[in-house]
Design a protein around this motif. Structure first.
Motif, PDB file in Angstrom:
ATOM      1  N   UNK A  87      -9.552   7.946  -1.216  1.00  0.00           N
ATOM      2  CA  UNK A  87     -10.019   7.071  -2.078  1.00  0.00           C
ATOM      3  C   UNK A  87     -10.386   8.103  -3.528  1.00  0.00           C
ATOM      4  N   UNK A  88     -11.004   9.387  -3.075  1.00  0.00           N
ATOM      5  CA  UNK A  88     -11.462  10.297  -3.847  1.00  0.00           C
ATOM      6  C   UNK A  88     -10.195  11.097  -4.771  1.00  0.00           C
ATOM      7  N   UNK A 155      -5.341  -4.801  14.383  1.00  0.00           N
ATOM      8  CA  UNK A 155      -5.539  -5.580  12.985  1.00  0.00           C
ATOM      9  C   UNK A 155      -6.646  -4.287  11.954  1.00  0.00           C
ATOM     10  N   UNK A 156      -7.303  -3.600  12.648  1.00  0.00           N
ATOM     11  CA  UNK A 156      -8.177  -2.856  11.912  1.00  0.00           C
ATOM     12  C   UNK A 156      -7.105  -1.626  11.419  1.00  0.00           C
ATOM     13  N   UNK A 157      -6.331  -0.961  12.279  1.00  0.00           N
ATOM     14  CA  UNK A 157      -5.336  -0.073  11.547  1.00  0.00           C
ATOM     15  C   UNK A 157      -4.465  -0.632  10.685  1.00  0.00           C
ATOM     16  N   UNK A 158      -3.952  -1.830  10.964  1.00  0.00           N
ATOM     17  CA  UNK A 158      -3.112  -2.549   9.902  1.00  0.00           C
ATOM     18  C   UNK A 158      -3.824  -2.674   8.675  1.00  0.00           C
ATOM     19  N   UNK A 163      -4.329  -0.421   3.170  1.00  0.00           N
ATOM     20  CA  UNK A 163      -5.102   0.184   2.017  1.00  0.00           C
ATOM     21  C   UNK A 163      -4.316   1.407   1.533  1.00  0.00           C
ATOM     22  N   UNK A 164      -3.908   2.140   2.586  1.00  0.00           N
ATOM     23  CA  UNK A 164      -3.270   3.379   2.202  1.00  0.00           C
ATOM     24  C   UNK A 164      -1.819   3.418   1.243  1.00  0.00           C
ATOM     25  N   UNK A 223       2.038   9.514   5.197  1.00  0.00           N
ATOM     26  CA  UNK A 223       3.018   8.363   5.191  1.00  0.00           C
ATOM     27  C   UNK A 223       3.442   8.247   6.595  1.00  0.00           C
ATOM     28  N   UNK A 224       3.809   9.225   7.283  1.00  0.00           N
ATOM     29  CA  UNK A 224       4.201   9.257   8.781  1.00  0.00           C
ATOM     30  C   UNK A 224       3.281   8.540   9.778  1.00  0.00           C
ATOM     31  N   UNK A 225       1.971   8.761   9.429  1.00  0.00           N
ATOM     32  CA  UNK A 225       0.991   8.278  10.353  1.00  0.00           C
ATOM     33  C   UNK A 225       0.693   6.687   9.939  1.00  0.00           C
ATOM     34  N   UNK A 226       0.827   6.344   8.595  1.00  0.00           N
ATOM     35  CA  UNK A 226       0.531   5.213   8.064  1.00  0.00           C
ATOM     36  C   UNK A 226       1.397   4.380   8.535  1.00  0.00           C
TER      37      UNK A 226
END
Length: 292
Positions: A87-88, A155-158, A163-164, A223-226
């Motif tokens: 976010x920063x 659902x939390x990870x999604x 958001x990312x 991106x790979x992790x998201x």
């Protein structure tokens, strides 16, 4: 048996914490670095510093203290820290865009209010997302709901991945607009001087290349992790999670190099802080984020 991947995450966290601790110390030590631009850089460094400490604590608690409560607190701390870091980065991008789009009114109280609002929003949202696992959004008692990052639920990870992706799209759009403004300014200079000098061409090309490196580094890291958070399954080998998570931590290692150590004011303050022997007669020059 200690997992080598956990060791690498701990080493990465140590490097992240050391790098960003220096940036935070420099900004806090130097009264001249209190402009909105450096406040945002300090926010980014603080978030990355906390993320590095979180990786170290996660390693220690994972192999020393086996507690579900401690595990939830550590995971929530990491979620909040990395969310604040991303976010920063968005806040810094917005600040750079405003410094070009509203160049005449950038150094006004309105800009300071905007920066403080972004900081409150950044850390407020990050804290809320970090508290979700502690407040019950976890899968400690329901393995079927687990994601690739236990004890976070799918659902939390999604939500975090969505958001990312939103932040990445906004940053991409803003950097494209910044490139347009930079190219337009170069074209206006060329019309005034009847040609585009080599120095202006080099400066424009360097500015666009820098923006591409910043966005490319951010995307390549996260991106790979998201993506794997969305398509991955907890039954997959854990090596896939580690292989995508480790590059994501490298973004917090690269951030101080891109946003802090390349800055001349921070370089000078670093000499003064650690050496005390570098005394220049040249005063600090107020720079806008577009110069960084």
């Amino acid at each position: 048996v200690i997992n080598p991947w956990d060791v690498m995450l701990c080493v990465s966290g140590t490097a992240i914490a050391c790098e960003n601790a220096i940036v935070v110390a420099i900004i806090c030590y130097s009264p001249s670095l209190r402009t909105p631009m450096f406040v945002l850089i300090g926010s980014l460094a603080t978030a990355d510093l906390l993320a590095g400490l979180g990786l170290i604590l996660n390693f220690v608690f994972q192999y020393v203290i086996h507690s579900e409560t401690v595990s939830l607190i550590t995971v929530g701390f990491l979620v909040a820290s990395f969310t604040a870091s991303v976010s920063s980065l968005l806040a810094i991008t917005v600040d750079r865009y405003l410094s070009l789009y509203n160049a005449l009114t950038y150094y006004s109280e309105r800009t300071v209010l905007c920066i403080h609002t972004m900081l409150v929003g950044t850390w407020g949202v990050s804290l809320c997302l970090g508290l979700l696992p502690i407040l019950g959004w976890n899968c400690l008692h329901d393995y079927a709901a687990c994601s690739i990052v236990r004890p976070l639920t799918k659902s939390n990870v999604t939500l975090l991945s969505a958001s990312f992706f939103l932040i990445f799209i906004i940053m991409l759009h803003l950097y494209i607009e910044i490139c347009k403004i930079v190219c337009r300014h170069a074209h206006q200079i060329a019309l005034q001087q009847h040609f585009l000098t080599a120095s202006h061409y080099v400066a424009t090309k360097k500015g666009v290349s820098t923006l591409a490196i910043i966005l490319g580094t951010f995307g390549a890291s996260w991106l790979p992790f998201a993506i794997y958070c969305v398509v991955g399954d907890p039954d997959y080998p854990s090596v896939y999670t580690y292989a995508t998570l480790l590059p994501a931590t490298y973004n917090s290692m690269i951030n101080p190099i891109i946003y802090a150590y390349r800055n001349q004011e921070i370089q000078r303050s670093m000499w003064v802080l650690f050496c005390g022997c570098f005394q220049s007669k040249v005063s600090f020059r107020s720079r806008s984020p577009s110069d960084v």
